[in-house]
Write a protein that holds these residues in place. Structure first.
Motif, PDB file in Angstrom:
ATOM      1  N   TYR A   1      -8.579  -3.321  -3.842  1.00 37.46           N
ATOM      2  CA  TYR A   1      -7.532  -2.034  -3.701  1.00 37.46           C
ATOM      3  C   TYR A   1      -6.777  -2.009  -5.091  1.00 37.46           C
ATOM      4  CZ  TYR A   1      -9.136  -1.817   1.092  1.00 37.46           C
ATOM      5  OH  TYR A   1      -9.439  -1.961   2.488  1.00 37.46           O
ATOM      6  N   SER A   2      -7.213  -2.520  -6.187  1.00 47.06           N
ATOM      7  CA  SER A   2      -6.444  -2.524  -7.506  1.00 47.06           C
ATOM      8  C   SER A   2      -5.089  -2.821  -7.221  1.00 47.06           C
ATOM      9  CB  SER A   2      -6.760  -1.130  -8.228  1.00 47.06           C
ATOM     10  OG  SER A   2      -8.081  -0.875  -8.169  1.00 47.06           O
ATOM     11  N   LEU A   3      -4.836  -3.999  -6.706  1.00 47.91           N
ATOM     12  CA  LEU A   3      -3.472  -4.505  -6.337  1.00 47.91           C
ATOM     13  C   LEU A   3      -3.262  -5.665  -7.348  1.00 47.91           C
ATOM     14  CD1 LEU A   3      -3.216  -3.892  -2.554  1.00 47.91           C
ATOM     15  CD2 LEU A   3      -2.216  -2.400  -4.244  1.00 47.91           C
ATOM     16  N   ASP A   4      -2.045  -6.162  -7.378  1.00 46.45           N
ATOM     17  CA  ASP A   4      -1.495  -7.366  -8.059  1.00 46.45           C
ATOM     18  C   ASP A   4      -0.637  -8.097  -7.161  1.00 46.45           C
ATOM     19  OD1 ASP A   4      -1.495  -9.162 -10.166  1.00 46.45           O
ATOM     20  OD2 ASP A   4       0.286  -8.126 -11.159  1.00 46.45           O
ATOM     21  N   ILE A   5      -1.168  -8.665  -5.810  1.00 43.47           N
ATOM     22  CA  ILE A   5      -0.182  -9.458  -5.239  1.00 43.47           C
ATOM     23  C   ILE A   5      -0.372 -10.953  -5.714  1.00 43.47           C
ATOM     24  CG2 ILE A   5       0.141 -10.128  -2.774  1.00 43.47           C
ATOM     25  CD1 ILE A   5      -1.666  -7.947  -1.978  1.00 43.47           C
TER      26      ILE A   5
ATOM     27  N   PHE B   1       0.764  -1.219  -0.098  1.00 45.50           N
ATOM     28  CA  PHE B   1       0.147   0.056   0.170  1.00 45.50           C
ATOM     29  C   PHE B   1       0.995   1.233  -0.054  1.00 45.50           C
ATOM     30  CE2 PHE B   1      -3.209  -2.918   0.922  1.00 45.50           C
ATOM     31  CZ  PHE B   1      -4.405  -2.513   0.768  1.00 45.50           C
ATOM     32  N   ASP B   2       2.062   1.149  -0.454  1.00 44.10           N
ATOM     33  CA  ASP B   2       3.173   2.207  -0.625  1.00 44.10           C
ATOM     34  C   ASP B   2       2.371   3.534  -1.574  1.00 44.10           C
ATOM     35  OD1 ASP B   2       5.455   3.892  -0.142  1.00 44.10           O
ATOM     36  OD2 ASP B   2       6.050   3.074  -2.165  1.00 44.10           O
ATOM     37  N   GLY B   3       2.272   4.510  -0.657  1.00 42.47           N
ATOM     38  CA  GLY B   3       1.558   5.793  -1.349  1.00 42.47           C
ATOM     39  C   GLY B   3       0.186   5.849  -1.390  1.00 42.47           C
ATOM     40  N   ASN B   4      -0.486   4.905  -0.614  1.00 44.64           N
ATOM     41  CA  ASN B   4      -1.906   4.773  -0.821  1.00 44.64           C
ATOM     42  C   ASN B   4      -2.541   4.589   0.742  1.00 44.64           C
ATOM     43  OD1 ASN B   4      -4.643   4.487  -1.612  1.00 44.64           O
ATOM     44  ND2 ASN B   4      -4.506   2.421  -1.975  1.00 44.64           N
ATOM     45  N   ARG B   5      -2.036   5.198   1.671  1.00 48.23           N
ATOM     46  CA  ARG B   5      -2.594   4.980   3.006  1.00 48.23           C
ATOM     47  C   ARG B   5      -3.977   5.151   3.182  1.00 48.23           C
ATOM     48  NH1 ARG B   5       0.540   8.676   7.204  1.00 48.23           N
ATOM     49  NH2 ARG B   5      -0.535   7.477   8.492  1.00 48.23           N
ATOM     50  N   LEU B   6      -4.254   4.182   4.309  1.00 52.83           N
ATOM     51  CA  LEU B   6      -5.669   4.404   4.467  1.00 52.83           C
ATOM     52  C   LEU B   6      -6.046   5.071   5.447  1.00 52.83           C
ATOM     53  CD1 LEU B   6      -6.455   0.401   4.003  1.00 52.83           C
ATOM     54  CD2 LEU B   6      -6.774   2.213   2.297  1.00 52.83           C
ATOM     55  N   ASN B   7      -7.208   5.837   5.879  1.00 56.77           N
ATOM     56  CA  ASN B   7      -7.718   6.497   6.761  1.00 56.77           C
ATOM     57  C   ASN B   7      -8.731   5.713   7.530  1.00 56.77           C
ATOM     58  OD1 ASN B   7      -6.380   9.000   5.998  1.00 56.77           O
ATOM     59  ND2 ASN B   7      -7.982   9.279   4.703  1.00 56.77           N
ATOM     60  N   ASP B   8      -9.078   4.728   7.173  1.00 53.64           N
ATOM     61  CA  ASP B   8     -10.160   3.841   7.706  1.00 53.64           C
ATOM     62  C   ASP B   8      -9.558   2.635   7.730  1.00 53.64           C
ATOM     63  OD1 ASP B   8     -12.045   2.557   9.247  1.00 53.64           O
ATOM     64  OD2 ASP B   8     -13.737   3.286   7.927  1.00 53.64           O
ATOM     65  N   PHE B   9      -9.420   1.785   8.433  1.00 49.36           N
ATOM     66  CA  PHE B   9      -8.750   0.366   8.363  1.00 49.36           C
ATOM     67  C   PHE B   9      -9.999  -0.440   8.720  1.00 49.36           C
ATOM     68  CE2 PHE B   9      -4.738   2.363   9.320  1.00 49.36           C
ATOM     69  CZ  PHE B   9      -4.008   2.021   8.433  1.00 49.36           C
ATOM     70  N   THR B  10     -11.212  -0.257   9.130  1.00 50.99           N
ATOM     71  CA  THR B  10     -12.150  -1.107   9.256  1.00 50.99           C
ATOM     72  C   THR B  10     -12.710  -2.000   8.209  1.00 50.99           C
ATOM     73  OG1 THR B  10     -13.182   0.260  10.856  1.00 50.99           O
ATOM     74  CG2 THR B  10     -14.537  -1.393  10.015  1.00 50.99           C
ATOM     75  N   PRO B  11     -12.889  -1.333   6.898  1.00 52.88           N
ATOM     76  CA  PRO B  11     -12.900  -2.244   5.828  1.00 52.88           C
ATOM     77  C   PRO B  11     -11.855  -3.287   5.438  1.00 52.88           C
ATOM     78  CG  PRO B  11     -13.719  -0.192   5.419  1.00 52.88           C
ATOM     79  CD  PRO B  11     -12.983   0.052   6.568  1.00 52.88           C
ATOM     80  N   TYR B  12     -10.611  -2.840   5.466  1.00 48.10           N
ATOM     81  CA  TYR B  12      -9.525  -3.463   5.322  1.00 48.10           C
ATOM     82  C   TYR B  12      -9.408  -4.715   6.138  1.00 48.10           C
ATOM     83  CZ  TYR B  12      -4.529  -4.814   5.038  1.00 48.10           C
ATOM     84  OH  TYR B  12      -3.119  -5.324   5.034  1.00 48.10           O
ATOM     85  N   VAL B  13      -9.701  -4.573   7.386  1.00 50.78           N
ATOM     86  CA  VAL B  13      -9.599  -5.916   8.116  1.00 50.78           C
ATOM     87  C   VAL B  13     -10.634  -7.046   8.075  1.00 50.78           C
ATOM     88  CG1 VAL B  13      -8.411  -4.529  10.253  1.00 50.78           C
ATOM     89  CG2 VAL B  13     -10.685  -5.050  10.240  1.00 50.78           C
ATOM     90  N   GLU B  14     -11.750  -6.592   7.456  1.00 53.32           N
ATOM     91  CA  GLU B  14     -12.759  -7.559   7.245  1.00 53.32           C
ATOM     92  C   GLU B  14     -12.212  -8.560   6.011  1.00 53.32           C
ATOM     93  OE1 GLU B  14     -15.935  -8.036   8.358  1.00 53.32           O
ATOM     94  OE2 GLU B  14     -15.441  -6.423   9.756  1.00 53.32           O
ATOM     95  N   HIS B  15     -11.218  -8.239   5.404  1.00 59.26           N
ATOM     96  CA  HIS B  15     -10.894  -9.158   4.187  1.00 59.26           C
ATOM     97  C   HIS B  15     -10.012 -10.415   4.930  1.00 59.26           C
ATOM     98  CE1 HIS B  15     -11.407  -6.727   0.729  1.00 59.26           C
ATOM     99  NE2 HIS B  15     -11.102  -5.583   1.369  1.00 59.26           N
ATOM    100  N   PHE B  16      -9.902 -10.138   6.161  1.00 58.69           N
ATOM    101  CA  PHE B  16      -8.918 -11.222   6.959  1.00 58.69           C
ATOM    102  C   PHE B  16      -9.847 -12.350   7.623  1.00 58.69           C
ATOM    103  CE2 PHE B  16      -6.190  -7.667   6.176  1.00 58.69           C
ATOM    104  CZ  PHE B  16      -4.968  -8.310   5.810  1.00 58.69           C
ATOM    105  N   ALA B  17     -11.304 -12.085   7.424  1.00 59.32           N
ATOM    106  CA  ALA B  17     -12.177 -13.113   7.930  1.00 59.32           C
ATOM    107  C   ALA B  17     -12.392 -14.227   6.830  1.00 59.32           C
ATOM    108  CB  ALA B  17     -13.211 -12.547   8.425  1.00 59.32           C
ATOM    109  N   GLN B  18     -11.429 -14.629   6.167  1.00 55.85           N
ATOM    110  CA  GLN B  18     -11.432 -15.584   5.140  1.00 55.85           C
ATOM    111  C   GLN B  18     -10.054 -16.221   5.014  1.00 55.85           C
ATOM    112  OE1 GLN B  18     -12.676 -13.497   1.651  1.00 55.85           O
ATOM    113  NE2 GLN B  18     -11.675 -11.795   1.914  1.00 55.85           N
ATOM    114  N   ASP B  19     -10.197 -17.459   4.200  1.00 52.84           N
ATOM    115  CA  ASP B  19      -8.939 -18.160   4.082  1.00 52.84           C
ATOM    116  C   ASP B  19      -7.850 -17.287   3.237  1.00 52.84           C
ATOM    117  OD1 ASP B  19      -9.040 -18.821   1.077  1.00 52.84           O
ATOM    118  OD2 ASP B  19     -10.500 -20.239   1.642  1.00 52.84           O
TER     119      ASP B  19
END
Length: 273
Positions: A94-98, A64-82
């Motif tokens: 987040y339009s990433l290519d991990i 997320f370099d250069g794309n800091r988040l102001n609210d992490f609540t939606p972000y952490v929801e992703h971690f409730a899955q495999d």
């Protein structure tokens, strides 16, 4: 990103010395990273996903370099899955290519270098829930097998290892506050409580097959360390030839476990009459 073990150096070089050699801009950047890392930890704890805090911090700091988040609540929801679903959904949202495989290799390396401080729910006691978390963490972190090891980094490759009993004793010996292993407890004492088909569905129960131990971590899964395979492994409870379940004397268990023990003892007494 937690308290990752640092390499040993021969000079008196601490954090204050390091920071003093940075520019004001660099110091501000580090402060921002630390603030975001703490915000992620707080959000993960609020969501009940604290065990995955380092994973969430690693993804954010790496991609997320250069794309800091102001609210992490939606972000952490992703971690409730495999993990595969996690990477796929983060890429999409987040339009990433991990690359999943590449990230998992990095994640295992990072996790193996430290003891995940976020996995403990009761740092002041040795309890069954945290024993299960300890064993899950050892499996996810790619711990190897080595005789007379309890979770320390060993060998030329500095990989964390534990033998069969050492996986359990490592948790008992680990001083959470000081982040060190002690040798205060030398022997592991346990009590077989009943046949494996009578085991309560409680994380942290010990399982035994006559020669080795495992720890039930929930979801029908057992984690154990074995010289066969040379690492900490996870498998379905039904596939391990586990014959009985047990409690470890140094670990506390919820009342439900002791209710089950009393129930089994009463059944045995009634059968003997």
């Amino acid at each position: 990103m937690g308290d990752i073990e640092l390499p040993e150096v021969d000079v008196d070089y601490d954090e204050a010395t390091f920071m003093s050699q940075l520019s004001i801009e660099q110091q501000e950047n580090i402060a921002a990273v630390e603030a975001d890392g703490q915000a992620i930890a707080d959000a993960m704890a609020a969501r009940g996903l604290q065990e995955q805090t380092i994973k969430a911090q690693l993804i954010y700091m790496s991609y997320f370099d250069g794309n800091r988040l102001n609210d992490f609540t939606p972000y952490v929801e992703h971690f409730a899955q495999d993990d595969e679903q996690l990477i796929s959904s983060i890429n999409a949202d987040y339009s990433l290519d991990i690359d999943y495989d590449e990230f998992m290799r990095t994640y295992i390396l990072v996790m193996n270098s430290t003891i995940n401080e976020y996995m403990f729910t009761e740092s002041g006691s040795k309890n069954s829930a945290d024993l299960a978390a300890w064993c899950r963490n050892a499996y996810v972190s790619g711990w190897g097998y080595a005789d007379n090891s309890f979770g320390e980094r060993t060998g030329d490759e500095r990989i964390r290892c534990a033998d069969n009993v050492g996986l359990i004793m490592g948790y008992v010996r680990y001083d959470i506050e000081n982040k060190t292993f002690t040798d205060d407890i030398v022997d592991m004492y346990y009590t077989e409580q009943g046949g494996i088909d009578t085991m309560p569905d409680i994380q942290g129960m010990g399982v035994f097959n006559g020669t080795g131990f495992g720890v039930y971590v929930g979801g029908g899964q057992v984690v154990f360390s074995s010289a066969i395979g040379g690492c900490v492994q996870q498998q379905a409870l039904e596939y391990g030839n586990w014959t009985s379940w047990c409690t470890f004397d140094a670990v506390s268990y919820p009342q439900e476990v002791w209710d089950r023990v009393n129930e089994l003892r009463s059944e045995e007494e009634n059968e003997g009459e």
